[in-house]
Write a protein that holds these residues in place. Structure first.
Motif, PDB file in Angstrom:
ATOM      1  N   TYR A  88       0.817  -1.216   0.000  1.00 46.66           N
ATOM      2  CA  TYR A  88       0.000   0.000   0.000  1.00 46.66           C
ATOM      3  C   TYR A  88       0.855   1.273   0.000  1.00 46.66           C
ATOM      4  CZ  TYR A  88      -4.011  -2.996   1.096  1.00 46.66           C
ATOM      5  OH  TYR A  88      -4.995  -3.960   1.058  1.00 46.66           O
ATOM      6  N   TYR A 100       4.679  -2.467  -3.747  1.00 45.92           N
ATOM      7  CA  TYR A 100       3.557  -1.787  -4.402  1.00 45.92           C
ATOM      8  C   TYR A 100       3.596  -2.016  -5.916  1.00 45.92           C
ATOM      9  CZ  TYR A 100       0.846   2.063  -6.407  1.00 45.92           C
ATOM     10  OH  TYR A 100      -0.038   2.807  -7.154  1.00 45.92           O
ATOM     11  N   PRO A 110      -4.427  -1.635  -5.565  1.00 46.27           N
ATOM     12  CA  PRO A 110      -4.910  -2.026  -4.231  1.00 46.27           C
ATOM     13  C   PRO A 110      -6.256  -1.433  -3.833  1.00 46.27           C
ATOM     14  CG  PRO A 110      -2.996  -0.561  -4.066  1.00 46.27           C
ATOM     15  CD  PRO A 110      -3.116  -0.940  -5.499  1.00 46.27           C
ATOM     16  N   SER A 111      -6.811  -0.585  -4.628  1.00 46.81           N
ATOM     17  CA  SER A 111      -8.185  -0.152  -4.375  1.00 46.81           C
ATOM     18  C   SER A 111      -9.173  -1.247  -4.779  1.00 46.81           C
ATOM     19  CB  SER A 111      -8.496   1.132  -5.142  1.00 46.81           C
ATOM     20  OG  SER A 111      -8.428   0.907  -6.545  1.00 46.81           O
ATOM     21  N   GLY A 114      -6.892  -5.964  -2.900  1.00 43.46           N
ATOM     22  CA  GLY A 114      -6.079  -5.650  -1.731  1.00 43.46           C
ATOM     23  C   GLY A 114      -5.549  -6.895  -1.045  1.00 43.46           C
ATOM     24  N   TYR A 220      -7.592   3.158  -1.159  1.00 43.10           N
ATOM     25  CA  TYR A 220      -7.322   1.725  -1.152  1.00 43.10           C
ATOM     26  C   TYR A 220      -8.464   0.997  -0.438  1.00 43.10           C
ATOM     27  CZ  TYR A 220      -2.584   3.306  -2.333  1.00 43.10           C
ATOM     28  OH  TYR A 220      -1.490   3.902  -2.920  1.00 43.10           O
TER      29      TYR A 220
END
Length: 519
Positions: A88, A100, A110-111, A114, A220
């Motif tokens: 993140y 990341y 990651p939105s 996740g 996220y």
């Protein structure tokens, strides 16, 4: 009374309650029911004075060597430790942003995808706990530690308090329970590690969002209240230490780890922090000790280890570090053969490096707990098996000078030009051992001297010279552990000299059994 007045009064009461809770958490003592934490029932109470009644159990002092399964969903990406946090972090240190970038490339933003979506990918389909435990016993481990929960807030046990656990997700198995069954079957003491105390602040990065690029400003997945039970809520401003200052989260920690204790009754409990949360932490330790005594007919066999000086209350743990001298209290180094979680292309410690650390630590009244790196699937790679085989060979031949031993009058001696390495965590990379490094242990009337490198000539032990200040009795015999070869030696005014054996064993750390005349 008007609605707005009621609202104001309720806010004031809430603030006063929170302040009161924070003040109570700092008190040295509290009565039963205080802060809604059950008062420990038994010999031990939640005070330092009471915890100093602790006596280190013989099993731990004799064991010297344990193996740890620091394993879970974070191994899935094959990117090493702290993946659940670092995936993140768009901008940061290189080791953070690499996670990341890797996540973005392999799984998506990651939105949308996740850490919650990584967890189901951990299947542990090649995990054979019975086979592994038999191997660890052969390697020489006397206790085994299963991770209970890492900072990712994913419980490896069958929890009734937290749905994000290994029975509901991932392998759909009670990992802790299975490890415990196999450890006890092999006669190993069983422990669990908890890293939950730091999770509440550690996981806060998941509540952020990209600050640049096409997804700038898109939160996220942790920002979705639906997943607060995994990622926690967003912390209050200023709550950014290793351990949270939020009383609600501290209580949650207590009940979670108490469930782990009450369900499995481990011999050892490890916290990845200093003693957590003041009296809340003391209450948990007191409960752990009292529960253990109840399980062992009034005999205390429990070991609690955390990362602060023990003062006789528990076992001090030193992550990836060692002491520089003999400690008054038994202690433990925790480290890993490689990264904490599986990482593609990682470099492993050699069997010799691990043995050198083990002997050095034991000579200073410590234990070594080492993580054996498992693949996400749960098996061990050939190079890991090779390392463990090397350790097994050595412990089988030299274990009599390790297991059940105690420190001698001095821990040993170093080369004259050796760099001084002070006690502390994360100092293992500074340690360099050679044939001039000698370490001592003792058992009964027998002294053991270990040469930490394979000698190219005679071995000189200055501490055992004629008329030395440590042992007035004359040496009666010297034999090399794991060998039938006759050892030639003579005491000189400046050193005990052991001639280099004509045939050296397969290992590089040599152990010698030294006995003394009765008069």
């Amino acid at each position: 009374m008007k609605i707005n007045e009621i609202f104001r009064i309720s806010i004031i009461c809430s603030v006063l309650l929170l302040c009161s809770s924070q003040m109570r958490a700092q008190m040295d003592y509290y009565p039963p029911g205080f802060d809604s934490i059950p008062y420990p029932q038994g010999k031990f109470k939640p005070t330092d004075q009471s915890l100093k009644q602790y006596h280190y159990p013989k099993w731990f002092r004799d064991a010297k060597f344990g193996i740890w399964a620091h394993w879970g969903p974070q191994s899935v990406p094959r990117h090493g430790d702290w993946y659940a946090r670092d995936m993140y972090i768009q901008h940061g240190q290189s080791w953070e942003t690499s996670d990341y970038k890797d996540h973005l490339k392999r799984y998506g933003h990651p939105s949308k995808f996740g850490y919650k979506d990584i967890i189901p990918l951990w299947k542990a389909q090649k995990w054979d706990p019975a086979k592994l435990m038999a191997l660890y016993k052969k390697v020489g481990a006397k206790y085994f530690v299963s991770m209970g929960v890492h900072h990712d807030d994913f419980f490896l046990w069958n929890s009734k308090l937290h749905k994000w656990n290994a029975v509901n997700y991932g392998p759909h198995k009670d990992v802790v329970g299975i490890w415990e069954k196999e450890a006890r079957k092999e006669g190993l003491h069983f422990g669990v590690s908890e890293h939950l105390g730091a999770s509440y602040t550690w996981f806060q990065k998941a509540h952020s969002m990209d600050t640049t690029g096409p997804m700038k400003g898109v939160p996220y997945d942790a920002n979705n209240p639906k997943y607060f039970d995994l990622y926690h809520r967003k912390a209050a401003p200023g709550d950014n230490g290793w351990l949270t200052n939020n009383p609600e989260w501290q209580h949650e920690w207590y009940y979670s780890i108490r469930e782990l204790i009450d369900k499995y009754h481990p011999d050892l409990l490890y916290s990845d922090s200093a003693l957590p949360f003041g009296n809340i932490g003391r209450s948990l330790i007191a409960h752990f000790y009292n529960d253990n005594m109840a399980q062992h007919d009034g005999q205390l066999e429990a070991v609690y280890t955390c990362k602060e000086p023990s003062q006789g209350r528990f076992v001090q743990d030193m992550e990836r570090g060692v002491m520089d001298t003999i400690s008054q209290y038994p202690w433990q180094t925790d480290t890993s053969i490689g990264d904490w979680f599986y990482r593609t292309g990682q470099q492993y410690k050699s069997a010799t490096e691990i043995i050198q650390m083990l002997v050095d630590i034991v000579s200073k009244n410590g234990n070594l707990l080492i993580n054996v790196v498992q693949t996400p699937e749960g098996n061990l790679e050939p190079d890991m098996l090779h390392i463990l085989h090397g350790i097994a060979q050595w412990t089988a031949a030299n274990g009599e000078g390790i297991y059940g031993s105690r420190p001698w009058k001095i821990y040993g001696e170093n080369p004259a030009n050796a760099k001084e390495v002070k006690s502390g965590m994360f100092n293992e990379s500074k340690l360099q051992y050679s044939a001039q490094d000698i370490r001592f242990t003792t058992k009964g009337k027998t002294l053991y001297a270990f040469c930490l490198g394979q000698p190219t000539g005679a071995i000189r032990i200055v501490s055992l010279r004629k008329n030395n200040p440590y042992e007035k009795k004359a040496i009666a015999s010297i034999t090399m552990l794991g060998s039938k070869e006759h050892v030639r030696w003579h005491q000189q005014d400046d050193a005990l000299v052991i001639d280099k054996p004509a045939v050296l064993p397969a290992w590089k750390v040599l152990g010698f059994r030294i006995t003394f005349r009765n008069k």
